[in-house]
Design a protein around this motif. Structure first.
Motif, mmCIF file in Angstrom:
data_model
loop_
_atom_site.group_PDB
_atom_site.id
_atom_site.type_symbol
_atom_site.label_atom_id
_atom_site.label_comp_id
_atom_site.label_asym_id
_atom_site.label_seq_id
_atom_site.Cartn_x
_atom_site.Cartn_y
_atom_site.Cartn_z
ATOM 1 N N THR A 45 -36.021 -38.831 37.449
ATOM 2 C CA THR A 45 -37.008 -37.923 36.865
ATOM 3 C C THR A 45 -36.970 -38.062 35.345
ATOM 4 O O THR A 45 -36.247 -38.897 34.806
ATOM 5 C CB THR A 45 -36.725 -36.469 37.299
ATOM 6 N N ILE A 46 -37.757 -37.268 34.648
ATOM 7 C CA ILE A 46 -37.784 -37.301 33.191
ATOM 8 C C ILE A 46 -37.190 -36.004 32.645
ATOM 9 O O ILE A 46 -37.201 -34.969 33.327
ATOM 10 C CB ILE A 46 -39.215 -37.511 32.650
ATOM 11 N N PRO A 47 -36.665 -36.010 31.411
ATOM 12 C CA PRO A 47 -35.991 -34.829 30.878
ATOM 13 C C PRO A 47 -36.846 -33.561 30.864
ATOM 14 O O PRO A 47 -36.332 -32.471 31.134
ATOM 15 C CB PRO A 47 -35.627 -35.261 29.446
ATOM 16 N N VAL A 48 -38.136 -33.682 30.541
ATOM 17 C CA VAL A 48 -38.988 -32.493 30.554
ATOM 18 C C VAL A 48 -39.027 -31.875 31.947
ATOM 19 O O VAL A 48 -38.986 -30.656 32.103
ATOM 20 C CB VAL A 48 -40.422 -32.832 30.074
ATOM 21 N N ALA A 49 -39.091 -32.721 32.961
ATOM 22 C CA ALA A 49 -39.094 -32.221 34.337
ATOM 23 C C ALA A 49 -37.753 -31.587 34.694
ATOM 24 O O ALA A 49 -37.705 -30.613 35.463
ATOM 25 C CB ALA A 49 -39.423 -33.353 35.307
ATOM 26 N N ILE A 50 -36.642 -32.114 34.139
ATOM 27 C CA ILE A 50 -35.324 -31.525 34.378
ATOM 28 C C ILE A 50 -35.268 -30.117 33.782
ATOM 29 O O ILE A 50 -34.812 -29.163 34.423
ATOM 30 C CB ILE A 50 -34.216 -32.402 33.784
ATOM 31 N N LEU A 51 -35.736 -29.983 32.536
ATOM 32 C CA LEU A 51 -35.769 -28.669 31.899
ATOM 33 C C LEU A 51 -36.634 -27.697 32.693
ATOM 34 O O LEU A 51 -36.267 -26.532 32.887
ATOM 35 C CB LEU A 51 -36.303 -28.795 30.465
ATOM 36 N N ALA A 52 -37.783 -28.197 33.159
ATOM 37 C CA ALA A 52 -38.674 -27.355 33.956
ATOM 38 C C ALA A 52 -37.985 -26.925 35.251
ATOM 39 O O ALA A 52 -38.082 -25.758 35.668
ATOM 40 C CB ALA A 52 -39.969 -28.105 34.268
ATOM 41 N N GLY A 53 -37.271 -27.858 35.882
ATOM 42 C CA GLY A 53 -36.562 -27.534 37.114
ATOM 43 C C GLY A 53 -35.467 -26.509 36.896
ATOM 44 O O GLY A 53 -35.263 -25.609 37.735
#
Length: 459
Positions: A45-53
């Motif tokens: 995944t990408i870091p923005v998606a990790i933060l969102a998760g």
């Protein structure tokens, strides 16, 4: 008495280095956040998606309530502005753009609020709030949009405001212009979509269009051609049809068919008929991508990038822009997605409409020697409502070849109303519902022979 020459040279080098770092550091952070796939909890995944998760994990159960409240504030603000034209709103460009919308969008926002309230409290007909309609939007999709919009909106200035687009524009214009009929800077939008997420691609494109960097045609082409789902979600789709072990040939098929669509569709109606004019009210910001004689694309792009980075003197305007991005997405986009997405899913779930639409594909699939053609046909059309529905419906089909085709087509078709389609209609990007339908079927007819051909090679 003047400074010694050596001291002047040293000062100039320091100034030059600091200007360069002002471009490099924020741009690298932006690239990392939006475009670098990393492994996290066993997923790519990408870091923005990790933060969102992480945000979803923390406050996930409360997000449907929060977003229903935000939709309610949006509707109240819109109706108040429409009826009373308060100066506190109409005299401020951002608030005026957010709340002062025409009657059609007023009604759609109101429908979105009604659907959200009915779903949250399970009121009225179950068709609205069932697990596969309203609940799918309010409890599954909108929490993702809430968290992605928050972090994407706040960090978008790192991609926009520090010269990355200027550098990429100069270096890639010789590829993007002849192949895709797009400016070089659009390569960032395309990469963010392919490597990150389709919603992020739409947001990037919409922002650039509003600021006058893209014409109507360019914005429509990018939004409807490159805003594909993320690699991560593509893996989820493949796992749903029990073919996760085929991720490499699967994604190569998606990329190949997607590139063919991206080359052909901008050259035919309706996209080819879009005017090369700019967003009404936007200052025309046509990026200078003509490389001066004697300069390499890299040196020219770097010069432009440093000049763009130099324009950022204070942090406060960037923070303000990030907050406005978030509010614009939460209040301008989510109500539309709730209204249009729920409506499309109700049609898909409770009527035979998509089955009838899929009937003409049965002989085509039979001609292409796809097993279980009649079962596969309805999945091809139902993807217009939601990208995940085809893989859910097709998961029980015995043929691996057919399941592969269904999974690949659902991603390549790109225009699904529960997310990207709804986002496009809610954005300022100049495409309407009829055009999205046409583009959906164009993508289907162009990509289907490619996908089936690849499937026959592998099975």
């Amino acid at each position: 008495m003047g400074l010694p020459k050596q001291q002047i040279d040293d000062q100039m080098k320091q100034t030059s280095s600091s200007r360069l770092m002002k471009f490099i550091v924020p741009s690298l952070i932006g690239i990392f956040l939006f475009m670098i796939p990393i492994s996290y909890d066993g997923e790519i995944t990408i870091p923005v998606a990790i933060l969102a998760g992480m945000l979803q994990d923390g406050i996930g159960p409360h997000i449907p309530k929060i977003m229903t409240a935000i939709i309610a504030i949006t509707v109240i603000g819109s109706l108040g502005t429409f009826l009373f034209k308060p100066k506190a709103i109409v005299n401020k460009p951002f608030l005026n753009t957010l709340f002062n919308v025409n009657i059609v969008w007023q009604l759609i926002r109101l429908v979105g609020l009604i659907f959200a309230v009915m779903t949250l409290f399970k009121l009225g007909p179950e068709a609205v709030w069932s697990e596969n309609t309203g609940q799918l939007l309010l409890f599954d999709l909108i929490p993702v949009l809430f968290s992605v919009f928050l972090f994407a909106g706040l960090f978008l200035p790192l991609l926009f405001n520090f010269g990355l687009l200027e550098l990429c524009g100069a270096m890639l214009v010789k590829v993007m212009r002849p192949v895709f009929k797009l400016p070089g800077r659009s390569s960032i939008d395309c990469l963010a979509s392919w490597l990150g997420d389709g919603t992020i691609g739409v947001l990037l494109t919409n922002k650039q269009y509003e600021e006058g960097y893209y014409t109507k045609r360019e914005a429509a082409v990018i939004g409807t051609t490159f805003s594909v789902v993320s690699i991560t979600f593509a893996i989820v789709v493949l796992a749903q049809v029990d073919l996760a072990h085929m991720i490499v040939p699967y994604y190569l098929t998606v990329v190949l068919a997607g590139l063919v669509c991206a080359i052909i569709i901008p050259r035919i109606p309706p996209l080819s008929r879009k005017p090369d004019t700019y967003y009404e009210g936007a200052k025309e910001n046509v990026a200078d991508e003509v490389i001066p004689e004697g300069q390499t694309p890299f040196r020219f792009g770097l010069k432009k990038a440093v000049e763009r980075a130099d324009q950022n003197k204070k942090a406060a305007p960037l923070v303000k822009e990030g907050i406005q991005n978030v509010l614009d997405m939460w209040m301008g986009v989510v109500p539309i997605v709730m209204a249009i997405g729920t409506s499309a899913l109700m049609v898909a779930e409770f009527t035979p409409f998509f089955t009838y639409l899929g009937a003409p594909f049965v002989p085509i699939l039979e001609l292409l020697q796809v097993p279980y053609a009649s079962d596969a046909a309805q999945t091809i059309v139902i993807g217009f409502a939601d990208m995940f529905l085809p893989s859910i419906i097709g998961a029980g089909i015995e043929s691996e070849l057919t399941r592969f085709v269904i999974a690949a087509m659902s991603v390549i078709q790109l225009i699904y109303m529960s997310e990207v389609g709804g986002l496009l209609l809610a954005s300022k990007i100049p495409v309407n519902f009829k055009e999205l339908v046409i583009i959906f079927f164009l993508r289907t007819f162009i990509s289907l022979p490619i996908v089936v051909g690849m499937a026959h090679l592998m099975f």
